[in-house]
Structure formats: structure tokens, C-alpha cells
Design a protein around this motif. Structure first.
Motif, PDB file in Angstrom:
ATOM      1  N   TYR A  88       0.861  -1.190   0.000  1.00  0.00           N
ATOM      2  CA  TYR A  88       0.000   0.000   0.000  1.00  0.00           C
ATOM      3  C   TYR A  88       0.894   1.236   0.000  1.00  0.00           C
ATOM      4  O   TYR A  88       1.938   1.248   0.661  1.00  0.00           O
ATOM      5  CB  TYR A  88      -0.912   0.010   1.224  1.00  0.00           C
ATOM      6  N   GLN A 132      -0.356  12.159 -12.120  1.00  0.00           N
ATOM      7  CA  GLN A 132      -1.168  11.187 -12.851  1.00  0.00           C
ATOM      8  C   GLN A 132      -0.437   9.854 -12.985  1.00  0.00           C
ATOM      9  O   GLN A 132      -1.034   8.780 -12.838  1.00  0.00           O
ATOM     10  CB  GLN A 132      -1.544  11.750 -14.230  1.00  0.00           C
ATOM     11  N   ILE A 153      -0.774   8.007  -9.729  1.00  0.00           N
ATOM     12  CA  ILE A 153      -2.128   7.439  -9.580  1.00  0.00           C
ATOM     13  C   ILE A 153      -2.263   6.197 -10.460  1.00  0.00           C
ATOM     14  O   ILE A 153      -2.759   5.154 -10.020  1.00  0.00           O
ATOM     15  CB  ILE A 153      -3.198   8.492  -9.948  1.00  0.00           C
ATOM     16  N   ASP A 154      -1.789   6.312 -11.704  1.00  0.00           N
ATOM     17  CA  ASP A 154      -1.913   5.194 -12.649  1.00  0.00           C
ATOM     18  C   ASP A 154      -1.162   3.966 -12.142  1.00  0.00           C
ATOM     19  O   ASP A 154      -1.680   2.842 -12.204  1.00  0.00           O
ATOM     20  CB  ASP A 154      -1.377   5.598 -14.035  1.00  0.00           C
ATOM     21  N   CYS A 184      -0.397   3.178  -9.077  1.00  0.00           N
ATOM     22  CA  CYS A 184      -1.064   2.595  -7.897  1.00  0.00           C
ATOM     23  C   CYS A 184      -2.350   1.887  -8.307  1.00  0.00           C
ATOM     24  O   CYS A 184      -2.675   0.825  -7.760  1.00  0.00           O
ATOM     25  CB  CYS A 184      -1.317   3.670  -6.841  1.00  0.00           C
ATOM     26  N   ASN A 185      -3.070   2.453  -9.273  1.00  0.00           N
ATOM     27  CA  ASN A 185      -4.276   1.771  -9.774  1.00  0.00           C
ATOM     28  C   ASN A 185      -3.910   0.450 -10.428  1.00  0.00           C
ATOM     29  O   ASN A 185      -4.549  -0.581 -10.189  1.00  0.00           O
ATOM     30  CB  ASN A 185      -5.013   2.651 -10.790  1.00  0.00           C
ATOM     31  N   LYS A 186      -2.862   0.489 -11.272  1.00  0.00           N
ATOM     32  CA  LYS A 186      -2.465  -0.720 -12.012  1.00  0.00           C
ATOM     33  C   LYS A 186      -2.133  -1.852 -11.037  1.00  0.00           C
ATOM     34  O   LYS A 186      -2.484  -3.007 -11.251  1.00  0.00           O
ATOM     35  CB  LYS A 186      -1.244  -0.396 -12.886  1.00  0.00           C
ATOM     36  N   LYS A 244      -3.201  -2.000  -7.931  1.00  0.00           N
ATOM     37  CA  LYS A 244      -4.301  -2.132  -6.951  1.00  0.00           C
ATOM     38  C   LYS A 244      -3.820  -1.949  -5.514  1.00  0.00           C
ATOM     39  O   LYS A 244      -4.158  -2.735  -4.610  1.00  0.00           O
ATOM     40  CB  LYS A 244      -4.985  -3.503  -7.095  1.00  0.00           C
ATOM     41  N   GLY A 281      -3.741   1.418  -4.050  1.00  0.00           N
ATOM     42  CA  GLY A 281      -4.248   2.669  -3.473  1.00  0.00           C
ATOM     43  C   GLY A 281      -3.120   3.662  -3.231  1.00  0.00           C
ATOM     44  O   GLY A 281      -1.941   3.281  -3.199  1.00  0.00           O
ATOM     45  N   GLU A 321      -5.927  11.581  -6.134  1.00  0.00           N
ATOM     46  CA  GLU A 321      -6.693  12.556  -6.929  1.00  0.00           C
ATOM     47  C   GLU A 321      -6.775  13.903  -6.211  1.00  0.00           C
ATOM     48  O   GLU A 321      -6.816  14.955  -6.850  1.00  0.00           O
ATOM     49  CB  GLU A 321      -8.113  12.031  -7.201  1.00  0.00           C
TER      50      GLU A 321
END
Ligand code: NAD
Length: 363
Positions: free
Chosen positions: A129, A144, A147-148, A150-152, A154, A156, A338
Motif C-alpha cells: 500500500y 497522474q 495514480i496510474d 497505484c491503480n495498475k 491495486k 491505493g 486525486e
């Protein structure tokens, strides 16, 4: 079924179900959920040493378990003070192998802003995390990318906006939400301090220095949180009283934000002036906070004679526990990536306007 055959069937069933799971899945299934998530701090400078590490001694849901540092001389000091095991000490080269360390659940990046993207993206790839200090990064593009990543993976991403975890700050957001004094008309939001240092990353462009990332995000948050809106246009003036120190980055910024409802905000951020206040004028009253971004003890008063003050010793343990609980309960973070990006979007606009004679920059 005779006894021998029944035993054989039972043993076969156990064997086939074991074979269906990898050793890691079996281990995870048998491991009791952790009471406290293990946190590794990346960067052991002022904020890690003086605020976050001591705060992690006062948290219920997370604890300091690891360190990542490029300064070997700091290692024995931290190990002795916080009982950190040898296997939980990393440098910037072997950082990625944290992936294999079950003691570490969370990586918290507390480096100069220019390094946030690299260490957040590499951290996300480990599957841990991710938490990262403000300002999120020097550019919207970097935010960005973080964020990308961390999203990729999973994992957070939470930004260390300690103030948003403070009940005093939440109280003035409530005044706006409930329209206690009607709509917001005008905001003045200031955050600055006199920085006497002459050779620090805060004065270097390549390190993500400049007052707008450092204190600007607080002044911007005062305006954004008290209106509950995102600005649509920015006009800014940048200045310095110490050009021998602040020649790469801005020392002081004065800027005007316009919001969709018509509310206006005048904001000031400075490395040369001590100031920390918020004034919100509504249709039928006003609210003042001073300080608005202290580590504890933010205070407010309102035109109807009421006050805002909940005793807060330090905001950092609240922030750390809120974020650890969000992980444990699989809930969204209060301040995800975000939110960090929203402020950097305004920071970029302020710098663009300031560099172009104060022209209006639309958002
Ligand atoms: P600092 O200069 O005291 O520490 C920075 C750390 O990064 C040091 O340990 C240093 O060794 C390390 N580092 C690695 N490579 C470096 C390089 N090339 N140049 C400089 N340092 C390097 O800074 P700090 O005040 O601890 O700030 C770290 C982060 O924490 C920043 O993002 C800052 O904005 C944030 N911060 C947040 C708060 C808050 O209230 N949320 C308060 C202070 C700082």
C-alpha cells in the motif's frame, strides 16, 4: 466404506485441496490478520524523524517496521530508537525487494517532491500500500503517473494531508456544507513561514522546491475546502525579497482564484513571511481560523459568537490511523492521489500566471 478406505479418501481430499493453493496463499489464509500494519518510511529527514516516526509510536492500527535511506549513518540510530530489524532496512537500490518482506504492509514516501513519483511508482510495483507526502509531485503529469501506477497494482495511494484529518478543519467544511451563513462569497487564505535556510531542496527547482508546492498547497486547500469547489481561473503574482537565495524558485506568491459559484479567494504563500490564517465571508456571516494549518490546535471563531476548537495534540497519528483503518476496512482514503493532483493543478496555474505577468489562466 471400511476404515482403511475412509482414511485413504480423507487423506486424498486434504492432499488435493493443498495442491490447489500455492504456499503463499495457504500461509496468508492461516496468518491471523495483523493488529497493526507495518509501515516503512522512505527518507529519514526532518518530517520522518521529528513527526511521523514519533507519531507511529502513538497509533493503534499501524507501526514503524522498516526504513529506506541513502544515509548509512542514520541506520543504527533509527534501529536503536525504534527496534527496527536488520532485515527491514533498505537503501535506494534494494528498495524494490521490500516486495518480499511480510513485515511491511505500507510504504510511506517522505522525500523531496521531485523524488515522489519514482519512489511511489517503484513502491506500487512491490504490491505494498502506498502513502506519499505533500506536495504530491512537481507536475500534474507526475501526479497522474503515480495514480496510474497505484491503480495498475491495486495498492491505493494516500497523500499526507494531515490537516484534513483534523476535526477543526472538518468543522469549517461542515459550516460550508450546511450553509450555516449562506453561500461563500470571499475567502482569504494564507500559509507561510520564514525559512532561514540558504541551501535546501526547497530553494532548488530540480528538487521540486518553491513555496507553491510547499506552503501553497495549504493556502489552496483553505480556499478549496472552505468553498467545496474547484477553481476555474487563476491570476498570480510571484515575488522575492531574497533573490540571492530564491533565484530558481518563488519565495512568495499572491494569487486570486475564481470558483464556479462566483466565490473569489485571495491567497498568499511565502517562505519569507510568518502567516497562517483563513477568513471566509459568507452571505450572512463570517468564519476565521488562525492558525489554519498548525500541527495541532487550529482554532476558529464565527460571526455568531461560536468557536471552533477541538484539542488536537498532533494531527499525524490521526492521519496515520485513518489511513491504516481505510486499508483494514477496504474503504477509500480521505485524501487519495486525486486530491493531491487537484492542488498541483492549481499550483501549475499559479506558476504559469506568475511567469506571464499575472495573466488569467483558465482551469
Ligand atoms: P528534509 O530535507 O528534512 O528530508 C529529506 C530527506 O530526503 C532526507 O532524509 C534526505 O537525506 C533525503 N534525500 C534523498 N535524496 C535527496 C536529495 N537528492 N536531496 C535532498 N534530500 C534527499 O525534508 P522534509 O522537511 O523531511 O520533507 C520531506 C517531505 O515531507 C516533503 O515532501 C515535504 O513537503 C514533506 N513535509 C510535510 C510536512 C507536513 O506537515 N505534512 C511537513 C514537513 C515536510
Amino acid at each position: 466404506m471400511d476404515l482403511k478406505r475412509r482414511d485413504f479418501v480423507k487423506k486424498s481430499l486434504i492432499a488435493s485441496s493443498v495442491a490447489a493453493f500455492s504456499p503463499n496463499v495457504l500461509l496468508a489464509a492461516t496468518r491471523a490478520p495483523k493488529q497493526k500494519l507495518g509501515v516503512a518510511l522512505v527518507g529519514l529527514g526532518y518530517y520522518s524523524k521529528d513527526l511521523i516516526a514519533p507519531a507511529l509510536l502513538n497509533t493503534k492500527h499501524c507501526e514503524l517496521k522498516g526504513i529506506v535511506t541513502g544515509s548509512p549513518e542514520k541506520i543504527p540510530v533509527w534501529q536503536e530508537k525504534y527496534g527496527i530489524a536488520d532485515k527491514n532496512v533498505y537503501n535506494y537500490n534494494n528498495y524494490d525487494s521490500i516486495a518480499n518482506n511480510p513485515d511491511i504492509d505500507v510504504i510511506y514516501v517522505i522525500l523531496p517532491p521531485s523524488m515522489h513519483k519514482e519512489y511511489t511508482v517503484r513502491g506500487a510495483e512491490t504490491g505494498k500500500y502506498m502513502w506519499c507526502e505533500k506536495p504530491m509531485a512537481p507536475s500534474v503529469a507526475d501526479c497522474q503517473a503515480m495514480i496510474d501506477a497505484c491503480n495498475k497494482n491495486k495498492v491505493g495511494l494516500s497523500i499526507g494531508y494531515r490537516c484534513q484529518h483534523d476535526p477543526n478543519i472538518q468543522a469549517y467544511q461542515k459550516v460550508m456544507r450546511e450553509q450555516k451563513f449562506g453561500k461563500v462569497k470571499m475567502v482569504n487564505s494564507a500559509a507561510g513561514y520564514f525559512d532561514g535556510r540558504t541551501n535546501h531542496w526547497k530553494q532548488k527547482k530540480a528538487m521540486g522546491g518553491g513555496v507553491m508546492g510547499d506552503m501553497g498547497v495549504y493556502a489552496i486547500q483553505g480556499a478549496r475546502l472552505s468553498t467545496g469547489e474547484e477553481p476555474i481561473s487563476v491570476k498570480a503574482h510571484l515575488s522575492t525579497t531574497r533573490p540571492e537565495i530564491y533565484h530558481e524558485v518563488e519565495e512568495t506568491a499572491t494569487y486570486v482564484l475564481e470558483f464556479p459559484s462566483g466565490a473569489m479567494a485571495t491567497c498568499q504563500s511565502s517562505f519569507g513571511i510568518n502567516m497562517n490564517h483563513l477568513q471566509v465571508n459568507y452571505e450572512k456571516g463570517w468564519l476565521k481560523m488562525e492558525p489554519q494549518t498548525g500541527y495541532g490546535g487550529n482554532r476558529g471563531s464565527m460571526s455568531d459568537g461560536t468557536t471552533i476548537y477541538t484539542q488536537v495534540d498532533r494531527q499525524q497519528p490521526m492521519q496515520l490511523d485513518d489511513d491504516a483503518l481505510a486499508i483494514k476496512n477496504k474503504k477509500p482514503y480521505l485524501c487519495p492521489g486525486e486530491e493531491g493532483l487537484r492542488d498541483i493543478r492549481v499550483v501549475e496555474a499559479v506558476l504559469k500566471s506568475g511567469a506571464n505577468g499575472g495573466c488569467e489562466v483558465k482551469l
